[in-house]
Scaffold this motif. Structure first.
Motif, PDB file in Angstrom:
ATOM      1  N   SER A 227     -51.466 -10.402  -0.153  1.00  0.00           N
ATOM      2  CA  SER A 227     -52.011 -10.604   1.152  1.00  0.00           C
ATOM      3  C   SER A 227     -51.249 -11.230   1.997  1.00  0.00           C
ATOM      4  N   HIS A 228     -51.521 -10.786   3.442  1.00  0.00           N
ATOM      5  CA  HIS A 228     -50.649 -11.377   4.562  1.00  0.00           C
ATOM      6  C   HIS A 228     -51.629 -11.692   5.695  1.00  0.00           C
ATOM      7  N   GLU A 229     -52.863 -12.117   5.423  1.00  0.00           N
ATOM      8  CA  GLU A 229     -53.927 -12.508   6.346  1.00  0.00           C
ATOM      9  C   GLU A 229     -54.241 -13.943   6.219  1.00  0.00           C
ATOM     10  N   PRO A 230     -54.593 -14.847   7.146  1.00  0.00           N
ATOM     11  CA  PRO A 230     -54.900 -16.146   6.972  1.00  0.00           C
ATOM     12  C   PRO A 230     -56.291 -16.393   6.227  1.00  0.00           C
ATOM     13  N   ASP A 231     -57.075 -15.266   6.233  1.00  0.00           N
ATOM     14  CA  ASP A 231     -58.305 -15.753   5.644  1.00  0.00           C
ATOM     15  C   ASP A 231     -58.463 -14.857   4.361  1.00  0.00           C
ATOM     16  N   ALA A 232     -57.424 -14.284   3.819  1.00  0.00           N
ATOM     17  CA  ALA A 232     -57.489 -13.372   2.508  1.00  0.00           C
ATOM     18  C   ALA A 232     -56.385 -14.163   1.443  1.00  0.00           C
ATOM     19  N   ARG A 233     -56.911 -14.337   0.506  1.00  0.00           N
ATOM     20  CA  ARG A 233     -56.086 -15.110  -0.950  1.00  0.00           C
ATOM     21  C   ARG A 233     -56.243 -14.527  -1.842  1.00  0.00           C
ATOM     22  N   GLU A 234     -55.187 -14.766  -2.869  1.00  0.00           N
ATOM     23  CA  GLU A 234     -55.579 -14.113  -4.257  1.00  0.00           C
ATOM     24  C   GLU A 234     -55.569 -15.407  -5.401  1.00  0.00           C
ATOM     25  N   ILE A 235     -55.034 -16.594  -4.776  1.00  0.00           N
ATOM     26  CA  ILE A 235     -55.020 -17.819  -5.686  1.00  0.00           C
ATOM     27  C   ILE A 235     -55.929 -18.923  -5.156  1.00  0.00           C
ATOM     28  N   ASP A 236     -56.351 -19.877  -5.618  1.00  0.00           N
ATOM     29  CA  ASP A 236     -57.189 -20.811  -5.130  1.00  0.00           C
ATOM     30  C   ASP A 236     -56.678 -22.056  -5.169  1.00  0.00           C
ATOM     31  N   GLU A 237     -57.513 -22.930  -4.442  1.00  0.00           N
ATOM     32  CA  GLU A 237     -57.027 -24.454  -4.105  1.00  0.00           C
ATOM     33  C   GLU A 237     -56.263 -25.190  -5.415  1.00  0.00           C
ATOM     34  N   ASP A 238     -57.270 -25.210  -6.452  1.00  0.00           N
ATOM     35  CA  ASP A 238     -56.923 -25.854  -7.664  1.00  0.00           C
ATOM     36  C   ASP A 238     -55.512 -25.700  -8.165  1.00  0.00           C
ATOM     37  N   LEU A 239     -54.984 -24.212  -8.014  1.00  0.00           N
ATOM     38  CA  LEU A 239     -53.834 -23.955  -8.390  1.00  0.00           C
ATOM     39  C   LEU A 239     -52.830 -24.172  -7.598  1.00  0.00           C
ATOM     40  N   VAL A 240     -52.978 -24.099  -6.108  1.00  0.00           N
ATOM     41  CA  VAL A 240     -52.166 -24.743  -5.022  1.00  0.00           C
ATOM     42  C   VAL A 240     -51.796 -25.975  -4.925  1.00  0.00           C
ATOM     43  N   ALA A 241     -52.759 -26.935  -5.435  1.00  0.00           N
ATOM     44  CA  ALA A 241     -52.633 -28.378  -5.342  1.00  0.00           C
ATOM     45  C   ALA A 241     -51.851 -28.908  -6.465  1.00  0.00           C
ATOM     46  N   ARG A 242     -52.016 -28.179  -7.622  1.00  0.00           N
ATOM     47  CA  ARG A 242     -51.242 -28.507  -8.828  1.00  0.00           C
ATOM     48  C   ARG A 242     -49.788 -28.219  -8.975  1.00  0.00           C
ATOM     49  N   ALA A 243     -49.484 -27.023  -8.010  1.00  0.00           N
ATOM     50  CA  ALA A 243     -48.281 -26.403  -8.065  1.00  0.00           C
ATOM     51  C   ALA A 243     -46.990 -26.787  -7.379  1.00  0.00           C
ATOM     52  N   THR A 244     -45.828 -26.559  -7.772  1.00  0.00           N
ATOM     53  CA  THR A 244     -44.507 -26.611  -6.782  1.00  0.00           C
ATOM     54  C   THR A 244     -44.649 -25.326  -6.013  1.00  0.00           C
ATOM     55  N   GLY A 284     -30.693 -24.377  -4.225  1.00  0.00           N
ATOM     56  CA  GLY A 284     -30.723 -25.627  -5.130  1.00  0.00           C
ATOM     57  C   GLY A 284     -31.425 -26.720  -4.345  1.00  0.00           C
ATOM     58  N   ALA A 285     -32.066 -26.610  -3.208  1.00  0.00           N
ATOM     59  CA  ALA A 285     -32.352 -27.907  -2.638  1.00  0.00           C
ATOM     60  C   ALA A 285     -33.950 -28.021  -3.030  1.00  0.00           C
ATOM     61  N   VAL A 286     -34.363 -27.351  -3.859  1.00  0.00           N
ATOM     62  CA  VAL A 286     -35.809 -27.190  -4.205  1.00  0.00           C
ATOM     63  C   VAL A 286     -35.685 -27.731  -5.660  1.00  0.00           C
ATOM     64  N   GLU A 287     -36.460 -28.877  -6.052  1.00  0.00           N
ATOM     65  CA  GLU A 287     -36.582 -29.273  -7.640  1.00  0.00           C
ATOM     66  C   GLU A 287     -37.919 -29.182  -7.889  1.00  0.00           C
ATOM     67  N   PRO A 288     -38.399 -28.142  -8.882  1.00  0.00           N
ATOM     68  CA  PRO A 288     -39.563 -28.041  -9.171  1.00  0.00           C
ATOM     69  C   PRO A 288     -40.212 -29.257 -10.000  1.00  0.00           C
ATOM     70  N   ALA A 289     -41.624 -29.666  -9.500  1.00  0.00           N
ATOM     71  CA  ALA A 289     -42.167 -31.048 -10.092  1.00  0.00           C
ATOM     72  C   ALA A 289     -42.954 -30.343 -11.227  1.00  0.00           C
ATOM     73  N   PRO A 290     -43.122 -31.437 -12.152  1.00  0.00           N
ATOM     74  CA  PRO A 290     -44.021 -30.857 -13.061  1.00  0.00           C
ATOM     75  C   PRO A 290     -45.452 -30.205 -13.058  1.00  0.00           C
ATOM     76  N   GLY A 291     -45.925 -29.223 -13.707  1.00  0.00           N
ATOM     77  CA  GLY A 291     -46.968 -28.453 -13.318  1.00  0.00           C
ATOM     78  C   GLY A 291     -46.385 -27.198 -12.963  1.00  0.00           C
ATOM     79  N   PRO A 292     -47.322 -26.162 -12.623  1.00  0.00           N
ATOM     80  CA  PRO A 292     -47.235 -24.721 -12.380  1.00  0.00           C
ATOM     81  C   PRO A 292     -46.239 -24.507 -11.360  1.00  0.00           C
ATOM     82  N   ARG A 293     -45.473 -23.569 -10.973  1.00  0.00           N
ATOM     83  CA  ARG A 293     -44.777 -23.139  -9.782  1.00  0.00           C
ATOM     84  C   ARG A 293     -45.358 -22.051  -9.502  1.00  0.00           C
TER      85      ARG A 293
END
Length: 318
Positions: A227-244, A284-293
């Motif tokens: 998706s490339h539209e602000p009202d369309a999505r494939e993943i939910d808030e739960d995943l986004v909030a947990r993830a790097t 190398g400026a991004v260091e993934p945190a614990p959890g999904p990426r």
């Protein structure tokens, strides 16, 4: 401009021969390490028309400039035609003389999975072997090929809406030497596939999340590019909030990525939740945190330019 002075055209088969996906991943990474800033890419104008959308995607970098004219026609798959079509024009960066035209469908089908693979190469654990792909179109197949180029993928589960197309896609994976399974969207087994996957690629036209984010393992990497539209999505808030969360460019993502715009709008995350853009990840400026990426891509003009220039140079060197 007559036939003798017209720029050469690079068709789909020639493009893939000139720039295999492994090389596309490499040249994209080289450009970012060489100083290309995705945030400098101008926003693409989008015009709604009765059949869908028209988009113009300009970019300039190094010795080249380029422009992709893209159409998005949601009704085309029902006609047996591609949903996304287009043409690319590559220019000399100094004189702006046209150098080549390229098949826009083939270019998009190559550069988008290559960008995802570049992100996955920096986000996913080295031993990632299991992949679940949502979607059965060209981008879904491109992601199978590209992710295999950067990780030792052995098993693919494809999830699609049409049972026949989904089974055919799984058969294509099996023909490429992969262990493959086909699931129809809504099948309870999809949950087990997601929960067991090291890599998840979302390559659909869905406007709502295609799986519950809570199913994603903490060591999994998810790519969402459909998706490339602000009202369309494939993943939910739960995943986004947990993830790097890594994006191509903050500006593009905050304008076009519903996967992020929606949780920002609801207050589930803040802008600071974004870990970085692709250039910051590659350098190398991004260091993934614990959890999904998570890598969220919307498609950007600089990607087309880098791959088109690589194809032009490879053709000239023959």
């Amino acid at each position: 401009m007559n036939e003798e002075t017209a720029p050469p055209h690079i068709g789909g088969a020639e493009l893939r021969a000139l720039v295999p996906v492994e090389r596309a991943v490499r040249v994209l990474g080289d450009a970012l390490r060489g100083g290309l800033d995705p945030e400098d890419t101008p926003r693409r104008p989008v015009m709604d028309v009765p059949a869908g959308q028209l988009m113009m995607m300009p970019a300039a970098w190094d010795r080249y400039a380029g422009l992709k004219a893209v159409t998005v026609a949601p009704g085309n798959p029902g006609r047996g035609l591609p949903r996304i079509q287009g043409t690319y024009l590559l220019f000399d960066g100094e004189t702006l003389a046209p150098l080549a035209t390229l098949d826009g469908i083939a270019l998009t089908s190559l550069r988008t999975p290559a960008v995802s693979a570049l992100a996955v190469d920096h986000l996913a654990r080295p031993g990632a072997r299991t992949l679940t792909v949502f979607g059965t179109g060209p981008q879904a197949w491109g992601h199978v090929e590209a992710l295999r180029a950067v990780r030792p993928v052995e098993r693919v589960t494809v999830v699609g809406r049409d049972p026949g197309r989904t089974a055919a896609f799984a058969a294509r994976c099996a023909g490429a030497g992969l262990e493959a399974a086909a699931l129809t969207a809504g099948d309870p087994a999809v949950a087990s596939a997601v929960a067991g996957s090291d890599l998840i690629a979302c390559c659909t036209t869905a406007r709502v999340p295609v799986f519950p984010g809570k199913l994603t393992r903490d060591d999994a990497t998810v790519v969402a590019v459909g998706s490339h539209e602000p009202d369309a999505r494939e993943i939910d808030e739960d995943l986004v909030a947990r993830a790097t969360v890594v994006v191509e460019a903050r500006g593009a993502a905050l304008a076009e990525a519903g996967d992020l715009v929606v949780p920002l709008r609801t207050g589930t995350i803040a802008v600071g939740h974004l870990a970085g853009n692709l250039a910051e990840l590659v350098t190398g400026a991004v260091e993934p945190a614990p959890g999904p990426r998570v890598f969220k891509g919307v498609g950007m003009a600089w990607e087309d330019l880098v791959v088109a220039a690589a194809a032009y140079e490879a053709r000239a060197a023959r």
